[in-house]
Structure formats: C-alpha cells, structure tokens
Design an enzyme around this catalytic site. Structure first.
Site, PDB file in Angstrom:
ATOM      1  N   LYS A  65       0.829  -1.219   0.000  1.00 26.61           N
ATOM      2  CA  LYS A  65       0.000   0.000   0.000  1.00 26.61           C
ATOM      3  C   LYS A  65       0.859   1.262   0.000  1.00 26.61           C
ATOM      4  CE  LYS A  65      -2.153  -0.630   3.962  1.00 26.61           C
ATOM      5  NZ  LYS A  65      -1.631  -1.919   4.433  1.00 26.61           N
TER       6      LYS A  65
ATOM      7  N   ARG B 117      -8.850   1.704   9.160  1.00 25.61           N
ATOM      8  CA  ARG B 117      -8.477   0.316   9.435  1.00 25.61           C
ATOM      9  C   ARG B 117      -9.583  -0.412  10.179  1.00 25.61           C
ATOM     10  NH1 ARG B 117      -2.557   1.008   9.210  1.00 25.61           N
ATOM     11  NH2 ARG B 117      -1.549  -1.020   9.320  1.00 25.61           N
TER      12      ARG B 117
ATOM     13  N   ARG C  10      11.768  -6.887   4.700  1.00 25.20           N
ATOM     14  CA  ARG C  10      11.577  -5.440   4.622  1.00 25.20           C
ATOM     15  C   ARG C  10      12.585  -4.720   5.523  1.00 25.20           C
ATOM     16  NH1 ARG C  10       5.650  -2.739   4.357  1.00 25.20           N
ATOM     17  NH2 ARG C  10       5.567  -2.794   6.619  1.00 25.20           N
TER      18      ARG C  10
ATOM     19  N   ARG D 212      12.039  -3.100  11.161  1.00 25.35           N
ATOM     20  CA  ARG D 212      11.189  -2.393  12.126  1.00 25.35           C
ATOM     21  C   ARG D 212      10.650  -3.358  13.177  1.00 25.35           C
ATOM     22  NH1 ARG D 212       7.133   0.805   8.259  1.00 25.35           N
ATOM     23  NH2 ARG D 212       5.690  -0.582   9.279  1.00 25.35           N
TER      24      ARG D 212
ATOM     25  N   ARG E  98      -0.340  -8.805  13.432  1.00 24.21           N
ATOM     26  CA  ARG E  98      -0.893  -7.754  12.564  1.00 24.21           C
ATOM     27  C   ARG E  98      -1.812  -8.353  11.512  1.00 24.21           C
ATOM     28  NH1 ARG E  98       3.935  -4.282  10.337  1.00 24.21           N
ATOM     29  NH2 ARG E  98       2.309  -2.859   9.690  1.00 24.21           N
TER      30      ARG E  98
END
Ligand code: AMP
Length: 214
Positions: A13, A88, A127, A160, A171
């Site tokens: 996104k 969300r 990532r 992260r 998540r």
C-alpha cells in the site's frame, strides 16, 4: 481525487500510495508514518501509539481519527489525497465518511491490494526501513544501492519492530478481524477496486492507474 488504499500490512500500500501521490499530485497520508514520526520526536502521541504498535495492535480510534480529520482539512488536500493505513476499522471508516459528508464530499476510490498471507510473511521478513527518513526497502525486491544503507539519506536500514515475525502474525490476524470488513463496506458504496498485489511493483501501479484514469 480521494483514494483509500486497502490491503494487508506488507501488501504494498505504502509503495503504491507514494507512486499515486506523485502521478496525481495529491498528498500521501500514512497514519503509520505519522505515528512513527511522533515516536521519533518523543511526543505524547508517539509514546501512547508505540505501546500498541510494538504489539502489532491497532492504536485506539480516539488517537487516530481526529489526527486524520485534521490532516485532510489542510489546504494541500483540496484536490484530494491518498490515505494509506486509514481507515483500518469500520468505526474509522464511518467517522471519515461523516467528516466528508459535512462538506458534501465522499471518497472516490478504495483500492484493495490483494496478497495472500504466505507472501506477506515472506515479504515482511525482508523489509528494511531507514532509521533516518523512514524510506522502505526489501532485501530482494527493492534493495538499496548499498546494503544496509538508505539511498536517500545515507542512514542505517533496520528491521522495524512491527515487522518482526511474531508481530507480523499478530498484525495479520488484526487485519483479518478488523480491516478486511472494510472491503465489503466499500464494495457496498460502489467504490471498491481489487488489484492483484503479487505482481511486480510497476504492473501493480499500471493496474491502479487503469482504474484511476490518466
Ligand atoms: P502501517 O505503517 O500502516 O503498517 O502502520 C503501522 C502500525 O501503526 C499499525 O500496525 C498500527 O499499530 C498503527 N496504525 C497505523 N494506522 C492505524 C490506524 N488507522 N488505526 C489504528 N492503528 C494504526
């Protein structure tokens, strides 16, 4: 042009929202980026948000909604904006819709980037985010020119906290429970468009621009 990006964490996104923002000259509004900037600056909001983010949980609506409503009422949003990571939850979507309705406006497009959970888990482990400017990379798909170093600002790239495997699983389950119902919500409003997010980044972007128009 007022656009919402939907999709699981790690679906792409943010990457696509930035490309859209550039092409259509509208601001990219990422609630995740706003929270991370507040954490970095050590603000009260940042301290509160971090408690939830580190667990992979959602930051409560009362800390999130006003922030976004305030942002979209700023001058640079008159011609539209791309929302990345908001709404969300259904209550967030309803407060967005109510705020826009007051001004006789509504959202134009909800783009859902579809990626299966298995791909997401693989992607997020690779990532890397810049400690300095927040730019994101992927060790295989979008590598920096120099390993571990940000192309943009030269700072170190890190995994992260919320991209760590246990947090990613949490998540994803939060996404399925609380965010996926928005797909149906925006489908009923006739603004939902689905895009296959497993394609190469440029192909995903081409599919999106075909929806949004030239
Ligand atoms: P993101 O960068 O969009 O994946 O967001 C990172 C984290 O910030 C999420 O896992 C949540 O903890 C928090 N967050 C971002 N946007 C929202 C939102 N709209 N509502 C609640 N929490 C959010």
């Amino acid at each position: 042009m007022k656009i919402i990006m939907l999709g699981a964490p790690g679906a792409g996104k943010g990457t696509q929202a930035k490309l859209i923002a550039d092409k259509y000259s509208v601001p990219h509004i990422s609630t995740g980026d706003i929270f991370r900037a507040n954490i970095k600056e050590g603000t009260e909001l940042g301290k509160k948000a971090k408690e939830y983010m580190d667990k992979g949980a959602l930051v409560p609506d009362e800390l999130t909604c006003d922030l976004v409503m305030d942002r979209i009422s700023q001058d640079d949003c008159v011609n539209g904006f791309v929302l990345d990571g908001f709404p969300r939850t259904i209550p967030q979507a309803e407060s967005l819709s109510a705020a826009l309705e007051k001004e006789g406006k509504s959202m134009d497009f909800a783009i859902d980037i579809e990626v299966p959970d298995e791909n997401i888990i693989n992607r997020m482990g690779g990532r890397r985010a810049c400690k300095g400017c927040g730019a994101t990379y992927h060790i295989v798909n979008i590598p920096p020119k120099k390993e571990g170093i940000c192309d943009r600002c030269g700072e170190e790239l890190v995994l992260r906290d919320d991209d760590k495997p246990e947090t990613v699983k949490n998540r994803l389950s939060v996404y399925h429970d609380q965010t996926q119902p928005l797909i149906d919500y925006y489908n009923k409003k006739n603004i939902l468009h689905e895009v296959d997010g497993t394609m190469e980044m440029n192909d995903v972007f081409n599919a999106i621009t075909a929806i949004l128009g030239a």
